[in-house]
Design an enzyme around this catalytic site. Sequence first.
Site, PDB file in Angstrom:
ATOM      1  N   ARG A 197     -18.922  -0.663   4.135  1.00 56.02           N
ATOM      2  CA  ARG A 197     -18.152  -1.552   4.813  1.00 56.02           C
ATOM      3  C   ARG A 197     -17.826  -1.388   6.226  1.00 56.02           C
ATOM      4  O   ARG A 197     -17.238  -2.035   6.788  1.00 56.02           O
ATOM      5  CB  ARG A 197     -16.905  -2.160   4.009  1.00 56.02           C
ATOM      6  CG  ARG A 197     -15.987  -0.737   3.639  1.00 56.02           C
ATOM      7  CD  ARG A 197     -14.716  -0.791   2.911  1.00 56.02           C
ATOM      8  NE  ARG A 197     -13.623  -1.337   3.521  1.00 56.02           N
ATOM      9  CZ  ARG A 197     -12.498  -1.487   2.840  1.00 56.02           C
ATOM     10  NH1 ARG A 197     -12.249  -1.082   1.475  1.00 56.02           N
ATOM     11  NH2 ARG A 197     -11.463  -1.634   3.648  1.00 56.02           N
ATOM     12  N   GLU A 252     -12.019  -4.438  -8.154  1.00 57.18           N
ATOM     13  CA  GLU A 252     -12.704  -4.025  -7.157  1.00 57.18           C
ATOM     14  C   GLU A 252     -14.183  -3.354  -7.486  1.00 57.18           C
ATOM     15  O   GLU A 252     -15.273  -3.425  -6.663  1.00 57.18           O
ATOM     16  CB  GLU A 252     -12.165  -2.885  -6.428  1.00 57.18           C
ATOM     17  CG  GLU A 252     -10.437  -3.209  -5.829  1.00 57.18           C
ATOM     18  CD  GLU A 252     -10.205  -1.618  -5.502  1.00 57.18           C
ATOM     19  OE1 GLU A 252      -9.703  -1.541  -4.361  1.00 57.18           O
ATOM     20  OE2 GLU A 252      -9.402  -1.058  -6.530  1.00 57.18           O
ATOM     21  N   ARG A 302       0.718  -1.202   0.129  1.00 56.53           N
ATOM     22  CA  ARG A 302      -0.160   0.036  -0.085  1.00 56.53           C
ATOM     23  C   ARG A 302       1.002   1.203   0.037  1.00 56.53           C
ATOM     24  O   ARG A 302       0.966   1.927   1.046  1.00 56.53           O
ATOM     25  CB  ARG A 302      -0.935   0.200   1.250  1.00 56.53           C
ATOM     26  CG  ARG A 302      -1.769  -1.278   1.179  1.00 56.53           C
ATOM     27  CD  ARG A 302      -2.931  -1.207   2.647  1.00 56.53           C
ATOM     28  NE  ARG A 302      -3.621  -2.194   2.685  1.00 56.53           N
ATOM     29  CZ  ARG A 302      -3.473  -3.233   3.585  1.00 56.53           C
ATOM     30  NH1 ARG A 302      -2.348  -3.259   4.273  1.00 56.53           N
ATOM     31  NH2 ARG A 302      -4.504  -4.103   3.678  1.00 56.53           N
ATOM     32  N   ASP A 333     -13.592  -4.061  -1.021  1.00 58.22           N
ATOM     33  CA  ASP A 333     -14.331  -2.842  -1.986  1.00 58.22           C
ATOM     34  C   ASP A 333     -15.253  -3.663  -2.933  1.00 58.22           C
ATOM     35  O   ASP A 333     -16.329  -3.243  -3.205  1.00 58.22           O
ATOM     36  CB  ASP A 333     -13.273  -2.082  -2.867  1.00 58.22           C
ATOM     37  CG  ASP A 333     -12.826  -0.927  -1.980  1.00 58.22           C
ATOM     38  OD1 ASP A 333     -13.452  -0.478  -1.157  1.00 58.22           O
ATOM     39  OD2 ASP A 333     -11.862  -0.506  -2.229  1.00 58.22           O
TER      40      ASP A 333
END
Length: 564
Positions: free
Chosen positions: A452, A418, A292, A442
């Site tokens: 979520r 996603e 990330r 996602d």
Amino acid sequence: MPERLQGAGVSPGIGAGPVRTVAGAVPEPDAGARHGGDAAAEKASALAALEAVAADLEARGAQAGELGNTSGMEVLGAQAMMARDPGLADGVSAKVDEGVAAARAVYEAFGVYREMLASAGEYLAARVSDLDDIRDRAVARLLGLPMPGIPESDEPFVLVARDLAPADTALLDPAKVVAFVTEQGGPTSHTAILARTMGVPAVVALPGATALADGTRVLVDGGAGTVQVDPDEAEVAAARGAATARASLLTEAAGPGATKDGHQVPLLANIGGPRDIEGALANGAEGVGLYRTEFLFLDRSEPPTDAEQEAAYRTVLEAFPEGRVVVRTLDAGADKPLAFLPPPGDEPNPALGERGLRMARSYPDVLRAQLAALARAAAGTTAKLEVMAPMVTDADEAASFAAECRTAGIEHPGVMIEVPAAALRAADLAAEVEFFSIGTNDLTQYACAADRQIGGLAAFQDPWRPAVLDLVAMTAGPAAEAGKSCGVCGEAAGDAVLACVLVGLGVTSLSMSAPSLPLVRAALARHTLAECRQAAAAARAARTAKDAKEFARVLLPYLSDLGL
């Protein structure tokens, strides 16, 4: 109160002890509170409180980093950014100019942001609790009240709260806090992610959790999502015995990920930067399935230099000389705003706006600089660098990103799946890139139109839903036909039971939080590929997420060996 309460298990393990609840919420300042006329002094007090909160969050983040909790450090850094947001300061100042007292001005200014986030969906609703925590800390300072936080205890305890702020969760001492339970949150909330990173058993979205009286003894099973009230010693001993036996079995499962009959399934780690390498290696990660990179960019007024980026990327590549390192390009926007990348305009719902690759298209120089740094970092290393774009919708976007990668000298471009549209037309995208990585967090929330981060919608945010499994299969199938790999890097990959089903659906690699790797490795090692495929077919044939999991478990007979 029933003997056994059911919530959502988000971090496996067993914890038993007396309940200790988080200190009560800071009260709302009087709506009619006015200052005495010295607006400048009142503004100074309010802004000083916000800065003090930001500094405290940064200090806590640094402490978390020293303890090896990189996720906590990053989350607290993001919270400090919120406290220092110029727009928030302007809102406070405007309220003070209207005669509102400092504490009330802070409360009302946060309220504007809170309403925006609560209605934005996706990641942003989770930031509501983060925002409330910053607000309460600032208000407490201004009113001279006790700061909200973790209670003190002379003995190990189970922490219970309506929700847990990152500032508190990041610094939990696992030697004292044996488990925690919250009424709110979901499987992809900050609380859940930090719990998994720390290895602390956790149950979230448990109705009535805060009704448990302080001192009540409870037994928490973070895998099953249960909280047993007033267990007897035999029940606690049995649960701990099962956990110990499972831990012993996990140590026996070593080496590359594979099914019982030798079908290879590389098991990779999700990381936020070089500090996460040690934990990934300690848990047997064969590489990185999700780097990330946005964490390099957070809490900065300008992007990291080319040299900073290159050094951070090279460190990770060198740590896995024989493995894959899958890097996600900057996933800015939505809940990860960057000071130097303002959104192009007002977005009623940022989660559905310009984020990920969409944001990169508005700032092409930032993407190109990142790709160039990655290419330089990979030069002379032996790891296989794969670079993927987030929030890709169609083949044209995939082709454009692949072209940018190849221009920069990156040979293996890929995309995250996603967006349901991308899954539905996976064959089109497979023709343009070298690999897919499914972001189940996602993908699930977009497929089910359910935020979520809202505990009340946790039933929808469940990757076991047959419709989500269908989307995974619809992605993996065309990838295999095109000779391309298709991994999963969402939290679903760390569910040892679901991991077997994902492999049965055709997923070729699994990437997860490092502590989840041993259990997933052991679950795969006990089942053949045929058993995984049968379990996957049964799960897709179900009508509900609950049935899907139960049908799959019947066809995965050795899960009980692992306490699953």
